[in-house]
Design a protein around this motif. Structure first.
Motif, short mmCIF file in Angstrom:
data_model
loop_
_atom_site.label_atom_id
_atom_site.label_comp_id
_atom_site.label_asym_id
_atom_site.label_seq_id
_atom_site.Cartn_x
_atom_site.Cartn_y
_atom_site.Cartn_z
N ARG A 107 0.84 -1.19 0.00
CA ARG A 107 0.00 0.00 0.00
C ARG A 107 0.88 1.24 0.00
O ARG A 107 1.81 1.36 0.79
N HIS A 108 0.59 2.15 -0.90
CA HIS A 108 1.26 3.44 -0.95
C HIS A 108 0.18 4.51 -1.01
O HIS A 108 -0.40 4.78 -2.07
N GLY A 109 -0.14 5.09 0.15
CA GLY A 109 -1.22 6.07 0.19
C GLY A 109 -2.53 5.44 -0.21
O GLY A 109 -2.96 4.43 0.36
N ASP A 110 -3.18 6.00 -1.24
CA ASP A 110 -4.48 5.47 -1.67
C ASP A 110 -4.36 4.47 -2.81
O ASP A 110 -5.35 4.08 -3.42
N LEU A 111 -3.12 4.03 -3.09
CA LEU A 111 -2.89 3.06 -4.17
C LEU A 111 -2.41 1.74 -3.58
O LEU A 111 -1.46 1.72 -2.78
N VAL A 112 -3.05 0.64 -3.97
CA VAL A 112 -2.66 -0.70 -3.54
C VAL A 112 -2.08 -1.44 -4.73
O VAL A 112 -2.68 -1.46 -5.82
N ALA A 141 -8.89 1.53 -0.81
CA ALA A 141 -8.02 2.21 -1.78
C ALA A 141 -8.87 2.91 -2.84
O ALA A 141 -10.04 2.58 -3.05
N ARG A 142 -8.26 3.88 -3.51
CA ARG A 142 -8.89 4.54 -4.65
C ARG A 142 -8.28 4.09 -5.97
O ARG A 142 -8.92 4.19 -7.01
N ARG A 143 -7.02 3.65 -5.90
CA ARG A 143 -6.32 3.20 -7.11
C ARG A 143 -5.76 1.80 -6.88
O ARG A 143 -5.38 1.45 -5.77
N LEU A 144 -5.73 1.02 -7.96
CA LEU A 144 -5.20 -0.35 -7.90
C LEU A 144 -4.18 -0.55 -9.01
O LEU A 144 -4.31 0.00 -10.11
#
Length: 414
Positions: A107-112, A141-144
């Motif tokens: 996980r990096h912020g809102d990106l997994v 998350a918001r981004r994948l």
């Protein structure tokens, strides 16, 4: 549940061994058993691989009522994700689809970032684009993105595909240092956090650092921000990493104390400038050793931090006697399959207790001798090298450890 019981003073050493061999069952807690011993749960399916260590007293026991670990008692994000997918698919859910659901990710912020073997074609065919929205919602998350294999281009470029979202730039914070990078173009190794913390604590005030494999600033930044290095020369040949490094220097307010050398560090023209050289490349930084010798101050020398993967062969031991099935006790009450982990939560699982293994010492001594010879040949006079420290960063693969050798190099007095 099967477990190895030993005296309390041997429990940590035994745990390290079981973790290294991937035999420890993390679903259950360590428990006290009769005679004041400590029992460490092991995986039943790997009993055939279990050896009783000769150097410490231990025996195989069976725990009738194992206590689940804290992680096993929680409903993890991975479990939430599987529950949601089961709800959406109903009777279409199968054991085969179960194997496609990841149990760990970065996980990096809102990106997994998912692993490369997660969510293959079958789930996509059943759910279509709704799959990624479901996954992102369950994991918060918001981004994948999904990781592929590292490209064999000499730069360890990632093969990462965005699944949800348009932008791969993320920000990651370690020890108060801000790193920004594009996950589709740059690697980020969370397993090196212990070494970054160690570097941050080194006494580097007034020193000049040369970082031969700077990347996005993994080690350059701790040297500048926390270790108080006066100046750094950061060498990196990957243009995407250089872009991230420039941003990171600005983010952390140290851009005026660093010069970036974009290109092959083996062709670096610097000489006689460094008090300290970081060689943070694995599996081996050996191609950088001649450069490191050239950039050290010829009048006073300095310290090299040499990264390398060293293999430690397991010591054969007599196999344990088979345990009759009747002695095994109940197998009921198994916990969940464990919690998906944030990258930095893996840190510290490979605790080596400060022991320097013979293979590590032999590698360090051989490296010190080679560096000493290189320096003597380069300068036409004797040099001395001293092993200051051997740091075990992490287990890189079974029986292979990522080590760092702190090597002091000084010209010999006439």
């Amino acid at each position: 549940v099967p477990a190895l019981a030993t005296e309390p003073q041997f429990a940590q050493r035994l745990r390290e061994r079981l973790e290294e061999e991937q035999l420890l069952d993390g679903r259950y807690r360590l428990q006290e058993v009769l005679k004041g011993c400590v029992a460490l749960p092991v995986l039943e399916e790997k009993l055939s691989q279990l050896w009783l260590p000769q150097e410490m007293p231990c025996e195989l026991v069976w725990i009738q009522d194992p206590v689940p670990s804290r992680a096993a008692r929680r409903r993890t994000p991975a479990q939430k994700l599987r529950d949601e997918l089961r709800r959406l698919l109903g009777e279409s859910w199968s054991e085969e689809l179960e194997h496609d659901v990841p149990r760990a990710w970065q996980r990096h912020g809102d990106l997994v970032v998912l692993s490369e073997d997660s969510f293959r074609a079958a789930l996509w065919e059943k759910l279509g684009p709704a799959l990624w929205e479901t996954v992102a919602s369950a994991l918060g998350a918001r981004r994948l993105a999904r990781r592929g294999r590292v490209l064999p281009d000499g730069m360890r470029s990632p093969s990462v595909t965005l699944l949800l979202g348009q932008d791969g730039w993320v920000e990651h914070v370690d020890n108060g240092i801000r790193y920004t990078f594009d996950v589709t173009k740059c690697m980020f190794s969370p397993g090196n956090i212990t070494e970054k913390l160690r570097v941050a604590s080194l006494p580097c005030s007034g020193e000049v650092l040369v970082d031969l494999y700077a990347g996005i600033g993994y080690f350059t930044l701790p040297y500048l921000v926390h270790a108080a290095a006066a100046f750094a020369h950061a060498c990196e040949w990957n243009g995407h990493a250089v872009e991230a490094l420039r941003r990171n220097l600005v983010l952390n307010g140290v851009q005026d104390r660093c010069r970036i050398h974009h290109g092959d560090s083996r062709q670096l023209e610097l000489r006689d400038v460094a008090d300290r050289v970081n060689l943070g490349l694995i599996p081996s930084s050996e191609e950088g050793w001649p450069v490191a010798c050239r950039v050290l101050r010829k009048g006073t020398g300095g310290v090299l931090h040499i990264h390398h993967n060293v293999e430690t062969l397991p010591t054969p031991a007599p196999p344990m006697a088979p345990v009759p099935r009747a002695e095994r006790g109940s197998q009921d009450g198994r916990g969940s399959d464990g919690e998906a982990r944030h990258p930095t939560e893996d840190v510290g699982k490979e605790t080596l207790g400060g022991r320097i293994r013979p293979e590590w010492q032999r590698w360090a001594e051989a490296t010190a001798a080679r560096i000493q010879g290189m320096l003597a040949e380069l300068h036409g006079q004797p040099w001395r090298t001293s092993i200051l420290h051997i740091e075990a960063v992490k287990s890189y693969a079974p029986h292979v450890h990522h080590l760092v050798l702190d090597l002091e190099c000084r010209p010999a007095l006439p």
